[in-house]
Design a protein around this motif. Structure first.
Motif, PDB file in Angstrom:
ATOM      1  N   LEU A 179       8.943   0.276   2.981  1.00  0.00           N
ATOM      2  CA  LEU A 179       9.724   0.511   1.763  1.00  0.00           C
ATOM      3  C   LEU A 179      10.040  -0.816   1.089  1.00  0.00           C
ATOM      4  CD1 LEU A 179      11.487   2.240  -0.173  1.00  0.00           C
ATOM      5  CD2 LEU A 179      13.355   1.953   1.482  1.00  0.00           C
ATOM      6  N   GLY A 180      10.481  -1.789   1.883  1.00  0.00           N
ATOM      7  CA  GLY A 180      10.786  -3.103   1.326  1.00  0.00           C
ATOM      8  C   GLY A 180       9.564  -3.760   0.714  1.00  0.00           C
ATOM      9  N   ARG A 181       8.403  -3.566   1.339  1.00  0.00           N
ATOM     10  CA  ARG A 181       7.162  -4.140   0.808  1.00  0.00           C
ATOM     11  C   ARG A 181       6.833  -3.524  -0.555  1.00  0.00           C
ATOM     12  NH1 ARG A 181       2.014  -4.426   4.697  1.00  0.00           N
ATOM     13  NH2 ARG A 181       2.942  -6.449   5.177  1.00  0.00           N
ATOM     14  N   GLY A 182       7.001  -2.214  -0.678  1.00  0.00           N
ATOM     15  CA  GLY A 182       6.725  -1.560  -1.952  1.00  0.00           C
ATOM     16  C   GLY A 182       7.681  -1.995  -3.043  1.00  0.00           C
ATOM     17  N   LEU A 183       8.973  -2.099  -2.708  1.00  0.00           N
ATOM     18  CA  LEU A 183       9.957  -2.523  -3.699  1.00  0.00           C
ATOM     19  C   LEU A 183       9.705  -3.959  -4.134  1.00  0.00           C
ATOM     20  CD1 LEU A 183      13.094  -0.921  -2.042  1.00  0.00           C
ATOM     21  CD2 LEU A 183      12.020  -0.205  -4.183  1.00  0.00           C
ATOM     22  N   ASP A 184       9.348  -4.807  -3.183  1.00  0.00           N
ATOM     23  CA  ASP A 184       9.049  -6.199  -3.513  1.00  0.00           C
ATOM     24  C   ASP A 184       7.843  -6.286  -4.449  1.00  0.00           C
ATOM     25  OD1 ASP A 184       9.362  -9.149  -3.019  1.00  0.00           O
ATOM     26  OD2 ASP A 184       7.353  -8.879  -2.173  1.00  0.00           O
ATOM     27  N   ALA A 185       6.840  -5.421  -4.209  1.00  0.00           N
ATOM     28  CA  ALA A 185       5.663  -5.428  -5.071  1.00  0.00           C
ATOM     29  C   ALA A 185       6.015  -5.052  -6.494  1.00  0.00           C
ATOM     30  CB  ALA A 185       4.607  -4.474  -4.523  1.00  0.00           C
ATOM     31  N   LEU A 186       6.880  -4.060  -6.674  1.00  0.00           N
ATOM     32  CA  LEU A 186       7.290  -3.679  -8.017  1.00  0.00           C
ATOM     33  C   LEU A 186       8.026  -4.829  -8.697  1.00  0.00           C
ATOM     34  CD1 LEU A 186       8.569   0.016  -7.792  1.00  0.00           C
ATOM     35  CD2 LEU A 186       6.450  -0.822  -8.794  1.00  0.00           C
ATOM     36  N   ARG A 187       8.926  -5.466  -7.977  1.00  0.00           N
ATOM     37  CA  ARG A 187       9.711  -6.560  -8.575  1.00  0.00           C
ATOM     38  C   ARG A 187       8.821  -7.732  -8.970  1.00  0.00           C
ATOM     39  NH1 ARG A 187      13.196  -5.628  -3.796  1.00  0.00           N
ATOM     40  NH2 ARG A 187      14.854  -4.193  -4.423  1.00  0.00           N
ATOM     41  N   ARG A 188       7.751  -7.963  -8.187  1.00  0.00           N
ATOM     42  CA  ARG A 188       6.868  -9.107  -8.441  1.00  0.00           C
ATOM     43  C   ARG A 188       5.694  -8.758  -9.352  1.00  0.00           C
ATOM     44  NH1 ARG A 188       5.166 -10.835  -2.595  1.00  0.00           N
ATOM     45  NH2 ARG A 188       3.711 -12.098  -3.829  1.00  0.00           N
ATOM     46  N   GLY A 189       5.721  -7.562  -9.893  1.00  0.00           N
ATOM     47  CA  GLY A 189       4.627  -7.160 -10.765  1.00  0.00           C
ATOM     48  C   GLY A 189       3.459  -6.586 -10.039  1.00  0.00           C
ATOM     49  N   GLY A 190       3.625  -6.234  -8.742  1.00  0.00           N
ATOM     50  CA  GLY A 190       2.543  -5.667  -7.952  1.00  0.00           C
ATOM     51  C   GLY A 190       2.223  -4.243  -8.327  1.00  0.00           C
ATOM     52  N   GLY A 191       2.985  -3.667  -9.266  1.00  0.00           N
ATOM     53  CA  GLY A 191       2.663  -2.328  -9.724  1.00  0.00           C
ATOM     54  C   GLY A 191       1.498  -2.301 -10.675  1.00  0.00           C
ATOM     55  N   ARG A 192       0.995  -3.485 -11.026  1.00  0.00           N
ATOM     56  CA  ARG A 192      -0.182  -3.527 -11.899  1.00  0.00           C
ATOM     57  C   ARG A 192      -1.404  -3.036 -11.124  1.00  0.00           C
ATOM     58  NH1 ARG A 192       0.484  -8.634  -9.874  1.00  0.00           N
ATOM     59  NH2 ARG A 192      -1.373  -9.753  -9.154  1.00  0.00           N
ATOM     60  N   PRO A 193      -2.503  -2.730 -11.805  1.00  0.00           N
ATOM     61  CA  PRO A 193      -3.701  -2.294 -11.095  1.00  0.00           C
ATOM     62  C   PRO A 193      -4.151  -3.292 -10.053  1.00  0.00           C
ATOM     63  CG  PRO A 193      -3.898  -1.889 -13.444  1.00  0.00           C
ATOM     64  CD  PRO A 193      -2.655  -2.696 -13.252  1.00  0.00           C
TER      65      PRO A 193
ATOM     66  N   VAL B 188       2.858   4.477   8.708  1.00  0.00           N
ATOM     67  CA  VAL B 188       3.597   4.571   7.457  1.00  0.00           C
ATOM     68  C   VAL B 188       2.853   3.736   6.419  1.00  0.00           C
ATOM     69  CG1 VAL B 188       5.764   4.116   6.281  1.00  0.00           C
ATOM     70  CG2 VAL B 188       5.788   4.885   8.665  1.00  0.00           C
ATOM     71  N   ARG B 189       2.533   4.358   5.288  1.00  0.00           N
ATOM     72  CA  ARG B 189       1.760   3.672   4.247  1.00  0.00           C
ATOM     73  C   ARG B 189       2.577   3.655   2.955  1.00  0.00           C
ATOM     74  NH1 ARG B 189      -4.253   6.336   4.883  1.00  0.00           N
ATOM     75  NH2 ARG B 189      -3.229   8.181   3.989  1.00  0.00           N
ATOM     76  N   VAL B 190       2.308   2.669   2.116  1.00  0.00           N
ATOM     77  CA  VAL B 190       3.107   2.527   0.899  1.00  0.00           C
ATOM     78  C   VAL B 190       2.256   1.979  -0.238  1.00  0.00           C
ATOM     79  CG1 VAL B 190       3.879   0.144   1.340  1.00  0.00           C
ATOM     80  CG2 VAL B 190       5.355   1.703   0.046  1.00  0.00           C
ATOM     81  N   ALA B 191       2.580   2.416  -1.442  1.00  0.00           N
ATOM     82  CA  ALA B 191       2.007   1.856  -2.674  1.00  0.00           C
ATOM     83  C   ALA B 191       3.141   1.712  -3.682  1.00  0.00           C
ATOM     84  CB  ALA B 191       0.920   2.780  -3.228  1.00  0.00           C
ATOM     85  N   PRO B 192       3.144   0.624  -4.451  1.00  0.00           N
ATOM     86  CA  PRO B 192       2.172  -0.465  -4.465  1.00  0.00           C
ATOM     87  C   PRO B 192       2.460  -1.474  -3.364  1.00  0.00           C
ATOM     88  CG  PRO B 192       3.869  -0.923  -6.066  1.00  0.00           C
ATOM     89  CD  PRO B 192       4.195   0.442  -5.489  1.00  0.00           C
ATOM     90  N   ALA B 193       1.544  -2.431  -3.201  1.00  0.00           N
ATOM     91  CA  ALA B 193       1.722  -3.535  -2.275  1.00  0.00           C
ATOM     92  C   ALA B 193       1.141  -4.783  -2.898  1.00  0.00           C
ATOM     93  CB  ALA B 193       1.046  -3.247  -0.935  1.00  0.00           C
ATOM     94  N   ALA B 194       1.886  -5.869  -2.862  1.00  0.00           N
ATOM     95  CA  ALA B 194       1.406  -7.140  -3.413  1.00  0.00           C
ATOM     96  C   ALA B 194       0.617  -7.895  -2.354  1.00  0.00           C
ATOM     97  CB  ALA B 194       2.594  -7.976  -3.886  1.00  0.00           C
TER      98      ALA B 194
END
Length: 420
Positions: A404-418, A236-242
């Motif tokens: 899923l939790g890793r991806g959501l955490d990345a969005l909350r922490r600004g991990g959606g940036r490049p 299982v793979r996910v983006a984004p990831a911090a």
């Protein structure tokens, strides 16, 4: 530099795409610039691509002279490298070496220069370059013949990874746990090989698009926990990831030096690990896009293959940013997923006759798109994942929920940036 964009002028420019990887996404974007487009591949893609794109055969073996003849016979004004299907990985150095000769023949090819193409196509060259420039890579030894393998393993200690230097994607990699396996692998591989310590940690990937003055990056994707199968597409793979702060700093510095020292032009991709103590370790460099591009598109809305076409046409892309979680689920063929939670959608990616795409090894990889700003949808997705019948996913629902939790955490922490 071998690269550069091309502007479509008044007369119709003939663009010849060398390779069929995701041609259903690349070719229409090239045609949008007013060009005539022909896709050369190992299989006839006429029925797959439909009207508007011509198709032809790409030879299974190709050298510089053969490439010149091929493009001359096609009447190509622009040649667009598009590796990705099995058997085409080693064409990149050929394209790079031929670029200057093509310009003399009136054909333009935006392509990575040899300074990038060779290490991206040869793991032994990459390892030596990385050590010389101080890029973080696993400890390794290059072996030119089988007699050198035992000594290399003795220096590194088991387990190790044995990688053919010039292998195709998804091939030529062997996880060696014991001496018995080493003896079998020794007689199976093509030399030279790179023998590396098998690091323990999590695997990640990031995609880039470089031009003459700028490199843009898609957000980092998590490929799950490193294992002995060497098959991240089964996880299982996910983006984004911090990333941990230390690893993010190392990634930024390493990419900056790669760009400065090797001058890539076009799409490229890096696989790397973050060890259990937080260190970055570069695993592989590819001079092309990869299966991660599906998640890059799903999470940001900007398809890397379309961005590549726009770069060829001289249309720059802004740095993509993730707005949703893209969760790639390895689902067994023939298994029907239950209705999706409200507020989510599923993206499926068709294969083609030369690259079956999602239907490989008895499974497919649809991407579930989850908006990060919908708390109700997030909770519903977690419950939906855990409700899947046993055997639906190659890996369990717990892994999917964790990603899923890793991806959501990345969005909350600004991990959606490049990624850099």
């Amino acid at each position: 530099m071998s690269g550069g964009s091309v502007a479509v002028v008044a007369r119709m420019v003939h663009m010849v795409v060398l390779g069929e990887f995701r041609a259903d996404r690349l070719a229409p974007a090239l045609r949008s610039g007013g060009a005539k487009v022909t896709v050369l591949g190992f299989a006839d893609l006429t029925s797959f691509l439909g009207p508007g794109t011509a198709c032809g055969e790409l030879p299974a073996e190709l050298d510089e002279s053969g490439l010149l003849r091929l493009l001359n016979d096609c009447g190509a004004d622009v040649a667009v490298p598009n590796m990705g299907c099995q058997g085409q990985e080693q064409f990149l150095p050929v394209y790079s070496r031929a670029a200057s000769r093509l310009r003399g023949a009136g054909c333009h090819m935006p392509v990575h220069p040899e300074t990038f193409a060779v290490p991206a196509s040869d793991k032994a060259v990459l390892h030596r370059l990385a050590v010389g420039r101080g890029w973080p890579v696993p400890r390794g030894v290059v072996c030119e013949e089988a007699a050198e393998l035992p000594g290399a393993v003795g220096d590194l200690g088991l387990p190790v990874l044995v990688k053919e230097a010039r292998s195709e994607f998804h091939a030529g990699r062997h996880y060696v746990r014991d001496r018995g396996r080493l003896e079998r692998v020794s007689g199976e591989v093509r030399y030279p090989v790179l023998v590396q310590e098998a690091v323990s940690g999590d695997e990640y990937a990031v995609e880039f698009l470089s031009g003459q003055s700028v490199t843009v990056a898609w957000p980092v994707a998590s490929l799950g926990r490193l294992d002995g199968d060497c098959a991240p597409g089964r996880r299982v793979r996910v983006a984004p990831a911090a990333l941990p702060a230390r690893a993010q700093e190392q990634l930024t510095a390493t990419v900056a030096d790669m760009v400065e020292s090797t001058a890539p032009w076009g799409p490229w991709q890096m696989d790397f690990a973050v060890t259990d103590d937080g260190r970055l370790q570069v695993i592989e460099l590819n001079g092309r896009l990869s299966g991660v591009s599906n998640m890059s598109w799903a999470s940001t809305g900007l398809d890397p293959h379309v961005a590549y076409a726009h770069a060829v046409l001289g249309r720059p892309s802004s740095a993509p940013r993730a707005h949703r979680v893209a969760l790639e689920l390895p689902v067994r063929n023939g298994v029907a997923l239950p209705p999706l939670p409200a507020g989510t959608r599923l993206m499926s990616f068709p294969g083609n006759p030369a690259n079956p795409g999602p239907f490989i090894g008895g499974y497919q990889r649809p991407v579930l798109c989850v908006p990060g700003d919908r708390a109700s949808a997030v909770g519903a997705v977690g419950a939906w994942l855990r409700s899947l019948l046993p055997g639906t996913l190659l890996n369990g629902a717990d892994e999917a929920a964790a990603q899923l939790g890793r991806g959501l955490d990345a969005l909350r922490r600004g991990g959606g940036r490049p990624g850099v």
